[in-house]
Design a protein around this motif. Structure first.
Motif, short mmCIF file in Angstrom:
data_model
loop_
_atom_site.label_atom_id
_atom_site.label_comp_id
_atom_site.label_asym_id
_atom_site.label_seq_id
_atom_site.Cartn_x
_atom_site.Cartn_y
_atom_site.Cartn_z
N THR A 9 0.84 -1.19 0.00
CA THR A 9 0.00 0.00 0.00
C THR A 9 0.87 1.24 0.00
N ASN A 10 0.60 2.14 -0.98
CA ASN A 10 1.34 3.39 -1.12
C ASN A 10 2.83 3.17 -1.36
N LYS A 11 3.18 2.08 -2.04
CA LYS A 11 4.59 1.79 -2.26
C LYS A 11 4.83 1.24 -3.66
N LEU A 12 5.55 2.02 -4.48
CA LEU A 12 5.96 1.61 -5.81
C LEU A 12 7.47 1.53 -5.86
N GLU A 13 8.00 0.47 -6.49
CA GLU A 13 9.45 0.31 -6.58
C GLU A 13 9.84 -0.12 -7.99
N VAL A 14 10.94 0.47 -8.49
CA VAL A 14 11.50 0.02 -9.77
C VAL A 14 12.34 -1.21 -9.49
N LYS A 15 11.99 -2.31 -10.14
CA LYS A 15 12.67 -3.58 -9.90
C LYS A 15 13.06 -4.25 -11.22
N SER A 16 14.02 -5.14 -11.12
CA SER A 16 14.38 -5.99 -12.25
C SER A 16 13.65 -7.32 -12.09
N ILE A 17 12.82 -7.68 -13.06
CA ILE A 17 12.07 -8.93 -12.98
C ILE A 17 12.27 -9.72 -14.27
#
Length: 338
Positions: A9-17
């Motif tokens: 909730t209220n958390k976006l992250e740039v990740k490598s998937i």
């Protein structure tokens, strides 16, 4: 590959998937653009959209791109096609699907809600919900076919004819879409009520709105004046205003998404006396072909309504309200060349 992931909730992250694998009935799409809308705001805040989003999940139910790979049973698109995706996937087996009301599906799933969507370099979708984009429609414009289709579905639920006078309440992106789409469907006069002077002026000068009402500045919407009223805000006060603005025999489309516990008041005798039709509208069944045709015909201009082009790093600023007034934001994932 890089993706913008809702991790809580209220958390976006740039990740490598990992790049997704393609099933026989699926299409792998190299994302060009992905739009952001009120549903994404809700999902970011932990509220439901068309369905519940369970983190970690990649949002982006509004999107466009280029076909990178197709499954062994796919015949409707080929590698290299420019496409957009209807995110909503119906089960086809519940009573609503089997009685011609798939939007009410009891087992609805959705690209960018219950499965990964367009906020990643590549995503997959069932071929049945993938649509080719006309040659004269840009990938940027095609990224917002989904919201267009939601508005088209709402209008299809009404009976619209040229003599009618229509009022749209709400000068956000959806309200502005309704202005143009109502005109494209033949209504001879469309008026707009909102709170942003610049938007009201643009819609009057560029998109044929006859009368505008700035309700923030105290402009009064005429009572009993409109045959069709589109409520595109979702607040009790604007929902009540929609009823008050309706003429005898009018149709009121309650399109704006209210809070789960929100309520508004209306005079039940007025509903009886005016013989009002009050219509809800949920998602967008069978509306993508019409929406793409509207874009291709030139009757719908969406790029002039897009105020912000973002990257992954600025999406968080947008959903947190740090970018100020935003008419419509799209995320450039791969660009026109995808």
């Amino acid at each position: 590959m890089e993706a913008l992931v809702l991790t809580g909730t209220n958390k976006l992250e740039v990740k490598s998937i990992e790049k997704p694998e393609v099933k026989p009935n699926e299409v792998l799409i190299h994302t060009a653009f992905a739009g952001i809308c009120g549903t994404d705001h809700a999902l970011y805040a932990g509220l439901p959209g068309s369905a519940d989003a369970v983190p970690p999940i990649v949002l982006g139910h509004e999107n466009s791109g280029v076909v990178a790979e197709i499954g062994s049973s796919v015949t409707n698109v080929k590698v290299g096609d420019r496409v957009t995706v209807d995110p909503n996937i119906y089960c086809g087996q519940c009573k609503y699907c089997r009685t011609g009301r798939p939007e009410l599906c009891e087992n609805l799933s959705a690209v960018g809600v219950t499965r990964n969507g367009g906020f990643e370099e590549y995503f997959t979708a069932p071929a049945s919900v993938v649509y080719q984009i006309p040659d004269n429609v840009s990938l940027k414009s095609a990224a917002v076919v989904e919201p267009i289709s939601c508005a088209v579905h709402g209008i299809k639920l009404l009976k619209v004819t040229p003599y009618q006078k229509a009022l749209v309440i709400g000068d956000g992106f959806m309200g502005e879409l309704f202005v143009q789409i109502l005109q494209a469907y033949g209504i001879h006069q469309v008026d707009l009520a909102g709170v942003v002077p610049e938007k009201l002026a643009m819609n009057k000068e560029k998109f044929g709105v006859k009368n505008t009402y700035n309700t923030k500045d105290g402009d009064k919407i005429p009572e009993g004046a409109y045959d069709v009223v589109i409520e595109a805000v979702g607040l009790p006060q604007t929902q009540e205003a929609a009823i008050e603005a309706s003429a005898r025999g009018a149709q009121v489309l309650m399109f704006g998404v209210g809070g789960p516990d929100a309520k508004f008041q209306m005079n039940t005798y007025e509903v009886f006396q005016k013989q009002l039709t009050i219509q809800g509208s949920f998602i967008n069944p069978n509306a993508f072909e019409d929406s793409l045709a509207l874009l291709s015909s030139g009757k719908l201009n969406v790029e002039d309504l897009m105020s912000h082009e973002l990257d992954y790093k600025t999406v968080d600023d947008f959903v947190n309200g740090k970018l100020g007034v935003v008419s419509k934001a799209v995320v450039k994932v791969g660009g026109e060349e995808a």
